[in-house]
Every structure is written in structure tokens, then in C-alpha cells.
Design a protein around this motif. Sequence first.
Motif, PDB file in Angstrom:
ATOM      1  N   CYS A  68       0.852  -1.246   0.096  1.00 58.42           N
ATOM      2  CA  CYS A  68      -0.003   0.003   0.075  1.00 58.42           C
ATOM      3  C   CYS A  68       0.848   1.272  -0.007  1.00 58.42           C
ATOM      4  CB  CYS A  68      -1.080  -0.028   1.314  1.00 58.42           C
ATOM      5  SG  CYS A  68       0.112   0.117   2.727  1.00 58.42           S
ATOM      6  N   CYS A  85       1.410   3.543   2.345  1.00 58.98           N
ATOM      7  CA  CYS A  85       2.340   3.824   3.451  1.00 58.98           C
ATOM      8  C   CYS A  85       3.069   2.599   3.619  1.00 58.98           C
ATOM      9  CB  CYS A  85       1.372   3.935   4.743  1.00 58.98           C
ATOM     10  SG  CYS A  85       0.650   2.768   5.317  1.00 58.98           S
ATOM     11  N   GLY A  86       3.099   1.503   3.053  1.00 59.92           N
ATOM     12  CA  GLY A  86       3.901   0.096   3.455  1.00 59.92           C
ATOM     13  C   GLY A  86       3.533  -0.524   4.519  1.00 59.92           C
ATOM     14  N   CYS A 104      -6.217  -0.419   3.508  1.00 60.27           N
ATOM     15  CA  CYS A 104      -5.297   0.160   4.485  1.00 60.27           C
ATOM     16  C   CYS A 104      -5.700   0.961   5.340  1.00 60.27           C
ATOM     17  CB  CYS A 104      -3.770   0.493   4.063  1.00 60.27           C
ATOM     18  SG  CYS A 104      -2.732   1.030   5.486  1.00 60.27           S
ATOM     19  N   CYS A 112      -3.429   4.524   5.529  1.00 57.47           N
ATOM     20  CA  CYS A 112      -3.160   5.297   4.412  1.00 57.47           C
ATOM     21  C   CYS A 112      -4.417   5.178   3.350  1.00 57.47           C
ATOM     22  CB  CYS A 112      -2.016   4.897   3.472  1.00 57.47           C
ATOM     23  SG  CYS A 112      -1.958   3.488   2.679  1.00 57.47           S
TER      24      CYS A 112
HETATM   25 ZN    ZN Z   1      -1.003   1.961   4.109  1.00 57.23          ZN
END
Ligand code: ZN
Length: 154
Positions: free
Chosen positions: A18, A20-21, A81, A84
Motif C-alpha cells: 500500500c 504507506c507500506g 489499508c 493510508c
Molecule cells: Zn497503508
Amino acid sequence: MSSLADQYRRRGQLQGACLCGAVQISIDGDYVAAVGACHCSRCQRSAGVLWGAFVGSAPAVTVTGEVARYASTEFSERAFCPICGSNLWLRDSDNDAADYEFMPALFPEAAAFPLISEIYTDCRPAYVPLSGSHATKTRAEWEADNRHVEGDMP
Ligand SMILES: [Zn+2]
Ligand SMILES: [Zn+2]
């Protein structure tokens, strides 16, 4: 899965994430290296613009990180997510073996996947014209053969 998609079936590894990771998605196994687009009202509202996805086979998929799920119909979920807000997938929620329909942009390698199908073409907004020779179906054509929810959103 249609025979059209069959010719794009692959077996291998893809890694996605995603914005933001926090959510990491690994595919190790079967997937379809091609994208389908949907212009139904729910996909449009959820994506904000164009909804496109490619198929990953459930046994091939590993997800790490917290995922939020929204039951967009009685038989499907849309995952995102919670940090984010990136859309992650659309999937049948009443079948543990259901394919994942992943958002292609989570996976860098998917940028090379061709568009092979487009549905609800008669609901397509003016600002996302899609060109090419991919297969198309109108709302009526799609709903004649596939599970769906009657009508648009409230
Ligand atoms: Zn995220
Ligand atoms: Zn849709």
C-alpha cells in the motif's frame, strides 16, 4: 475465470504494498497477468476514478499488516489499508477459496499488464475513456451472467 484470462495465467512471485507500506502482499503461485476494469457504481465510488484489478489465486497470497474490510455487498468485501486508505482488493466474502482481485498499482510489475476486459461500459464516466481492442460488456450484458446487486447505491 474466462478463457480470455487463461492465456495470461502465470505462476511466479509478485510483491505489492500500500501507499504507506504497512500492508505487504506477496503472491507466490498463480495469478493472471492482465487487468480488467469495472465502471459499476460501487467500483466508481470506491476507487474515486477508475477501478481496475488483476486476479491472484487465494493459495498463492500472503498478506501482512492490518487490513480493513468493507462489505460492499452481501457477497463481497473491499479491503483497504486502515492507515493510508489504499484500496487493496475486491473479493467474494462467502468463499474462502475465492480469487483476490488486486489493485494493480500496488504491484510495480503490474504496470506492464495489458487491459483485457472492461465491464459496465455504458456506466463509464466521460473522463476515463479506455482505448484498445479489449473485451467489453454493458451493464445488462454483465448482469445477465454474473452475480450482482440490483440498482445503484443509495
Ligand atoms: Zn497503508
Ligand atoms: Zn464494479
